[in-house]
Design a protein around this motif. Structure first.
Motif, PDB file in Angstrom:
ATOM      1  N   MET A   1      53.564 -64.594 -49.749  1.00 49.81           N
ATOM      2  CA  MET A   1      52.517 -64.496 -48.772  1.00 49.81           C
ATOM      3  C   MET A   1      52.880 -65.423 -47.607  1.00 49.81           C
ATOM      4  O   MET A   1      53.501 -66.456 -47.802  1.00 49.81           O
ATOM      5  N   THR A   2      52.478 -65.048 -46.407  1.00 51.64           N
ATOM      6  CA  THR A   2      52.788 -65.857 -45.230  1.00 51.64           C
ATOM      7  C   THR A   2      51.531 -66.111 -44.405  1.00 51.64           C
ATOM      8  O   THR A   2      50.584 -65.324 -44.427  1.00 51.64           O
ATOM      9  N   SER A   3      51.565 -67.217 -43.697  1.00 51.65           N
ATOM     10  CA  SER A   3      50.531 -67.544 -42.724  1.00 51.65           C
ATOM     11  C   SER A   3      51.220 -68.043 -41.464  1.00 51.65           C
ATOM     12  O   SER A   3      52.137 -68.873 -41.539  1.00 51.65           O
ATOM     13  N   ALA A   4      50.795 -67.535 -40.330  1.00 49.05           N
ATOM     14  CA  ALA A   4      51.371 -67.938 -39.054  1.00 49.05           C
ATOM     15  C   ALA A   4      50.794 -69.284 -38.627  1.00 49.05           C
ATOM     16  O   ALA A   4      49.635 -69.595 -38.902  1.00 49.05           O
ATOM     17  N   TYR A   5      51.633 -70.072 -37.980  1.00 49.30           N
ATOM     18  CA  TYR A   5      51.174 -71.361 -37.466  1.00 49.30           C
ATOM     19  C   TYR A   5      49.940 -71.178 -36.588  1.00 49.30           C
ATOM     20  O   TYR A   5      48.989 -71.946 -36.673  1.00 49.30           O
ATOM     21  N   GLU A   6      49.975 -70.165 -35.744  1.00 46.16           N
ATOM     22  CA  GLU A   6      48.882 -69.946 -34.789  1.00 46.16           C
ATOM     23  C   GLU A   6      47.545 -69.725 -35.497  1.00 46.16           C
ATOM     24  O   GLU A   6      46.505 -70.187 -35.019  1.00 46.16           O
ATOM     25  N   ASP A   7      47.555 -69.032 -36.631  1.00 41.23           N
ATOM     26  CA  ASP A   7      46.327 -68.822 -37.392  1.00 41.23           C
ATOM     27  C   ASP A   7      45.780 -70.138 -37.936  1.00 41.23           C
ATOM     28  O   ASP A   7      44.575 -70.392 -37.916  1.00 41.23           O
ATOM     29  N   ILE A   8      46.677 -70.984 -38.412  1.00 41.71           N
ATOM     30  CA  ILE A   8      46.268 -72.289 -38.927  1.00 41.71           C
ATOM     31  C   ILE A   8      45.787 -73.173 -37.783  1.00 41.71           C
ATOM     32  O   ILE A   8      44.745 -73.829 -37.881  1.00 41.71           O
ATOM     33  N   TYR A   9      46.529 -73.173 -36.676  1.00 42.60           N
ATOM     34  CA  TYR A   9      46.150 -74.003 -35.533  1.00 42.60           C
ATOM     35  C   TYR A   9      44.790 -73.594 -34.967  1.00 42.60           C
ATOM     36  O   TYR A   9      43.998 -74.439 -34.564  1.00 42.60           O
ATOM     37  N   SER A  10      44.501 -72.297 -34.930  1.00 47.92           N
ATOM     38  CA  SER A  10      43.211 -71.851 -34.390  1.00 47.92           C
ATOM     39  C   SER A  10      42.065 -72.331 -35.271  1.00 47.92           C
ATOM     40  O   SER A  10      40.992 -72.691 -34.771  1.00 47.92           O
ATOM     41  N   ARG A  11      42.265 -72.361 -36.580  1.00 45.03           N
ATOM     42  CA  ARG A  11      41.235 -72.900 -37.481  1.00 45.03           C
ATOM     43  C   ARG A  11      41.069 -74.402 -37.264  1.00 45.03           C
ATOM     44  O   ARG A  11      39.966 -74.938 -37.349  1.00 45.03           O
TER      45      ARG A  11
END
Length: 103
Positions: A1-11
């Motif tokens: 599974m992957t998560s983009a940095y941008e998704d984490i940063y937006s949270r």
């Protein structure tokens, strides 16, 4: 599974209010955020949640396998929220442990 940095940063951005960060160079802000994220993911109590964890700065994604998976969407939300909250702790730590507050 992957998560983009941008998704984490937006949270992460949803949880802080830092007007100084807005005025900084985007490259510097990304470097700071990457440091907060890496510090969060390096904690032993975070690392033990994963079977595998890879941080890839080239494609700006983290790839992971949960030790105890529940569902793909639920696990992804959990990881992104967990990392974002850990980043908030890393962001606030120098402010909280400043010499001004200590004195």
């Amino acid at each position: 599974m992957t998560s983009a940095y941008e998704d984490i940063y937006s949270r992460f951005y949803l949880r802080i209010e830092d007007y100084e960060m807005v005025g900084l160079d985007k490259k510097l802000v990304n470097k700071m955020l990457n440091g907060y994220m890496r510090s969060t993911l390096s904690k032993p109590y975070i690392r033990r949640l994963f079977d595998t964890l890879t941080i890839d700065d080239d494609v700006e994604e983290i790839e992971y396998e949960m030790k105890y998976p529940v569902s793909d969407d639920g696990d992804q939300d959990f990881v992104e929220e967990l990392v974002a909250l850990g980043m908030v702790v890393e962001w606030i730590s120098p402010k909280y442990h400043s010499t001004l507050l200590t004195s």
